[in-house]
Design an enzyme around this catalytic site. Structure first.
Site, short mmCIF file in Angstrom:
data_model
loop_
_atom_site.label_atom_id
_atom_site.label_comp_id
_atom_site.label_asym_id
_atom_site.label_seq_id
_atom_site.Cartn_x
_atom_site.Cartn_y
_atom_site.Cartn_z
CG HIS A 162 0.60 6.41 4.81
ND1 HIS A 162 -0.25 7.47 5.06
CD2 HIS A 162 -0.09 5.30 5.13
CE1 HIS A 162 -1.39 7.00 5.56
NE2 HIS A 162 -1.33 5.69 5.60
NE ARG A 217 -8.13 7.36 4.36
CZ ARG A 217 -8.99 7.12 5.35
NH1 ARG A 217 -10.09 7.86 5.48
NH2 ARG A 217 -8.78 6.12 6.20
CD GLU A 253 -7.21 -0.48 0.96
OE1 GLU A 253 -6.91 0.61 1.42
OE2 GLU A 253 -6.93 -1.55 1.54
CG ASN A 293 -1.87 1.13 1.27
OD1 ASN A 293 -1.49 2.27 1.01
ND2 ASN A 293 -3.13 0.85 1.60
CB THR A 314 -9.35 1.94 7.78
OG1 THR A 314 -9.18 2.55 6.50
CG2 THR A 314 -10.60 1.08 7.76
CG HIS A 322 -8.01 4.18 1.09
ND1 HIS A 322 -8.12 4.18 2.46
CD2 HIS A 322 -9.27 4.47 0.63
CE1 HIS A 322 -9.37 4.45 2.81
NE2 HIS A 322 -10.08 4.64 1.72
CG HIS A 340 -5.48 -1.38 9.51
ND1 HIS A 340 -5.75 -0.28 8.72
CD2 HIS A 340 -5.19 -0.87 10.73
CE1 HIS A 340 -5.65 0.82 9.45
NE2 HIS A 340 -5.31 0.50 10.67
CD GLU A 353 -7.33 -5.91 3.30
OE1 GLU A 353 -7.51 -5.63 2.09
OE2 GLU A 353 -6.56 -5.28 4.03
NE ARG A 402 -7.61 11.31 5.28
CZ ARG A 402 -8.16 10.90 6.42
NH1 ARG A 402 -7.43 10.23 7.30
NH2 ARG A 402 -9.42 11.17 6.69
C1 LIG Z 1 -8.29 -0.43 4.80
C2 LIG Z 1 -6.98 -0.19 5.45
O1 LIG Z 1 -6.73 -0.58 6.54
C3 LIG Z 1 -5.95 0.56 4.72
O2 LIG Z 1 -5.68 -0.09 3.55
C4 LIG Z 1 -6.39 1.98 4.45
O3 LIG Z 1 -5.71 2.46 3.31
C5 LIG Z 1 -6.05 2.80 5.68
O4 LIG Z 1 -6.28 4.14 5.38
P1 LIG Z 1 -5.02 5.10 5.28
O5 LIG Z 1 -4.11 4.55 4.22
O6 LIG Z 1 -5.62 6.43 4.93
O7 LIG Z 1 -4.35 5.05 6.64
N1 LIG Z 2 -5.77 -2.94 3.63
C1 LIG Z 2 -4.65 -2.69 4.51
C2 LIG Z 2 -3.60 -1.91 3.79
O1 LIG Z 2 -3.65 -1.78 2.58
C3 LIG Z 2 -2.49 -1.32 4.55
O2 LIG Z 2 -2.87 -1.01 5.86
P1 LIG Z 2 -1.68 -0.41 6.76
O3 LIG Z 2 -0.53 -1.41 6.70
O4 LIG Z 2 -1.29 0.91 6.14
O5 LIG Z 2 -2.25 -0.27 8.13
#
Ligand SMILES: CC(=O)[C@@H](O)[C@H](O)COP(=O)(O)O
Ligand SMILES: NCC(=O)COP(=O)(O)O
Length: 243
Positions: free
Chosen positions: A12, A47, A72, A9, A103, A45, A192, A153, A51
């Site tokens: 960030h 949003r 996402e 992911n 989340t 993700h 997560h 998930e 952000r």
């Molecule tokens: C669903 C989940 O847990 C994450 O994949 C999600 O992307 C968290 O949101 P942020 O990335 O904005 O922290």
């Molecule tokens: N769906 C979880 C994800 O993509 C990443 O979550 P995190 O490791 O950033 O908390």
């Protein structure tokens, strides 16, 4: 055990980029490096408040990165229309509140909004494989299958970020959820809050076919480098699966 798919992911990386309003670091470049280092896919993700990940980031990863994109999204008209246009291979429906830092839990499919069933149907019609980010609650998981989801998930945040003394009980709950997903004919993913210390016990669950990791991985990359961090996670997962 079979190979565990690993989706990185890159949300960030975009958080850091947006801190100065520029173009560096680029989440698309991060996705390329992560895949080169052994990631099987990329999670983003988008949003509602943008952000971190922006629309163009998703469009570029979809067009430029060969590995599958797990998109996402909240179950809203805006996001369904965006997904219908870019047609990611996978999506994951997640709850969203503008006030949240991240989340906070799974989507409550026992009390679904009026749009959820339609959103799932439209995404599947567009050829997108639909997953739902969910708590490890068999009733929720059965409801997700009834709504037409093809995967779930499991939200691992309570397990991964909670007190170490609670981990065994949380793992048992996740294992029950993974078994419920298998019984319901759903693919079972997890994510997560996972880090180097918590991912192995998730990887040991044979029903889990994919994990997605972001915040810890991108943060650790500041110290270790993105490629090295991805490779270290890959090695931990493969060792846990005896590969
Ligand atoms: C669903 C989940 O847990 C994450 O994949 C999600 O992307 C968290 O949101 P942020 O990335 O904005 O922290
Ligand atoms: N769906 C979880 C994800 O993509 C990443 O979550 P995190 O490791 O950033 O908390």
């Amino acid at each position: 055990m079979t190979h565990l798919d690993f989706s990185v992911n890159v949300d960030h990386v975009a958080t850091l980029r947006n801190a100065r309003g520029g173009t560096f670091p680029c989440p698309v470049e991060a996705a390329r490096i992560a895949v080169e280092a052994g990631a099987d896919g990329v999670t983003m993700h988008l949003r509602e408040d943008r952000r971190h990940i922006r629309d163009r980031d998703v469009e570029r990863v979809r067009a430029e990165i060969a590995a599958p994109l797990n998109f996402e999204m909240a179950a809203t008209e805006e996001m369904v229309a965006f997904a219908e246009r870019i047609r990611p291979p996978y999506c994951c429906l997640v709850p969203e509140k503008r006030a949240e830092l991240t989340t906070e839990g799974g989507l409550d499919v026992l009390r679904p909004g009026p749009f959820l069933k339609q959103a799932i149907a439209r995404l599947r019609l567009a050829g997108v494989r639909v997953s739902i980010f969910i708590e490890a609650d068999p009733a929720q998981i059965e409801a997700a299958a009834a709504l037409g989801a093809q995967a779930i998930e499991l939200h691992t945040g309570t397990y991964a970020e909670g007190p170490v003394e609670h981990r065994a009980a949380q793992l048992a709950r996740l294992k029950a959820g993974a078994a419920a997903a298998k019984a319901a004919g759903l693919l079972c993913h997890a994510g997560h809050g996972l880090n180097y210390d918590t991912v192995a016990d998730i990887a040991r669950m044979p029903e889990v076919t994919e994990v997605s990791i972001g915040h810890f991985l991108i943060s650790q990359s500041v110290f270790e480098g993105l490629g090295a961090t991805v490779r270290r996670f890959r090695a931990i997962m493969d060792a846990a699966r005896n590969i």
